[in-house]
Design a protein around this motif. Structure first.
Motif, short mmCIF file in Angstrom:
data_model
loop_
_atom_site.label_atom_id
_atom_site.label_comp_id
_atom_site.label_asym_id
_atom_site.label_seq_id
_atom_site.Cartn_x
_atom_site.Cartn_y
_atom_site.Cartn_z
N ILE A 238 15.72 -10.18 -89.85
CA ILE A 238 15.59 -8.68 -89.94
C ILE A 238 16.28 -8.00 -88.78
O ILE A 238 16.61 -6.97 -89.00
N VAL A 239 16.50 -8.54 -87.58
CA VAL A 239 17.12 -7.74 -86.55
C VAL A 239 18.80 -7.79 -87.10
O VAL A 239 19.13 -6.69 -86.82
N PHE A 240 18.98 -8.65 -87.67
CA PHE A 240 20.37 -8.81 -88.23
C PHE A 240 20.68 -7.63 -89.20
O PHE A 240 21.68 -6.51 -89.07
N GLY A 241 19.52 -7.35 -90.24
CA GLY A 241 19.69 -6.40 -91.22
C GLY A 241 19.64 -4.84 -90.60
O GLY A 241 20.30 -3.95 -91.16
N VAL A 242 18.87 -4.91 -89.40
CA VAL A 242 18.62 -3.45 -88.92
C VAL A 242 19.75 -3.19 -88.18
O VAL A 242 20.47 -2.00 -88.34
N LEU A 243 20.46 -4.29 -87.28
CA LEU A 243 21.75 -3.73 -86.52
C LEU A 243 22.75 -3.38 -87.26
O LEU A 243 23.59 -2.61 -86.82
N VAL A 244 22.99 -4.05 -88.61
CA VAL A 244 24.22 -3.79 -89.44
C VAL A 244 24.36 -2.57 -89.80
O VAL A 244 25.37 -1.81 -89.73
N VAL A 245 23.28 -1.94 -90.10
CA VAL A 245 23.25 -0.58 -90.72
C VAL A 245 22.89 0.60 -89.49
O VAL A 245 23.43 1.52 -89.64
N SER A 246 21.95 0.19 -88.55
CA SER A 246 21.58 1.34 -87.80
C SER A 246 22.65 1.43 -86.41
O SER A 246 22.47 2.37 -85.63
N ASN A 247 23.33 0.39 -86.11
CA ASN A 247 24.30 0.36 -84.96
C ASN A 247 25.10 1.59 -84.91
O ASN A 247 25.26 2.37 -83.76
#
Length: 256
Positions: free
Chosen positions: A75-84
């Protein structure tokens, strides 16, 4: 900018951000370690297990016990990929370089999905083999009916969790907001709804509960779900598609 160039650019971005790479590694380590530990504990306590639990014993699903915690990192990976890029302000530069917002978003998601699937599938197979080694005489093998499907399904489940998170992050933009929605949803709301008799039938159609069905070989004794393993995965895919569609719609119609 050509789509191939955009994909290469997104691949470079993901590789250059250490946090996104680390989250994938943590997802694998946590899933494998916890799966091995629980499998060993189950084998040790087999004699104390109630007869009804033995009848519904699913050695494949036991080895995936760490998946519930490992998905946290996905979940953290998916969020960081887009929101970074939103949190750093680089999104304006990226959209200026790639004005076709659909190409930009789905190139990013394509690269991240490929990475998540590679890690998820490898993790699923390693977790299965190590877990079965801990279960000893109570173990199963890939030759048994439904087992290979469940193991491959474990990799698909982890991937879809990450992609769903990407879609939500694309809608919310803020990493803190996206994680603030996703973490309670998967770790509190879904579990609570699934354990309350008045809402358990509704909870079966939530993405995590429906999707995890693909990892089951032996259904629970009280299982009365109207869908099977592939049906459950299909429900999860619909959730993922809806999240991605929402992310794309909002990215297309609002300012960076």
């Amino acid at each position: 900018m050509a789509a191939v160039q955009v994909v290469r650019s997104e691949w470079t971005k993901i590789r250059s951000v250490a946090s996104t790479v680390w989250t994938l590694g943590i997802a694998a380590v946590v899933t494998i370690a916890l799966g091995v530990l629980i499998s060993a504990l189950v084998d040790r306590d087999w004699r104390n297990m109630p007869q009804e639990d033995r009848l519904a014993f699913d050695p494949t699903y036991v080895s995936f016990a760490g998946m519930s915690l490992g998905q946290l990192s996905m979940i953290v990976f998916g969020v960081l990929v887009v929101s970074n890029e939103y949190s750093t302000g680089l999104i304006r530069t990226s959209l200026a370089a790639v004005p076709q917002r659909g190409t930009f978003l789905f190139s990013k998601i394509t690269v991240a999905t490929a990475l998540a699937f590679a890690v998820g599938l490898a993790t699923s197979f390693v977790t299965f083999f190590l877990g079965q080694s801990m279960l000893g005489e109570h173990s199963t093998s890939l030759d048994e009916p439904g087992v290979l499907r469940a193991v491959i399904g474990g990799g698909l489940y982890m991937t879809l969790i990450a992609v769903f998170s990407m879609g939500v992050a694309a809608m919310l933009r803020s990493p803190m907001l996206a994680l603030g929605v996703l973490m309670p949803f998967f770790f509190l709301v879904s579990n609570i709804l699934g354990n309350v008799s008045a809402t358990e039938k509704v909870a079966r159609y939530l993405p995590d509960q429906a999707g995890s069905k693909i990892m089951q070989v032996v259904p629970p004794l009280d299982d009365d779900a109207v869908y099977g393993p592939w049906g459950g995965l299909g429900i999860m895919v619909l959730w993922v598609a809806a999240a991605l569609a929402g992310g794309y719609a909002l990215l297309r119609h609002r300012d960076a």
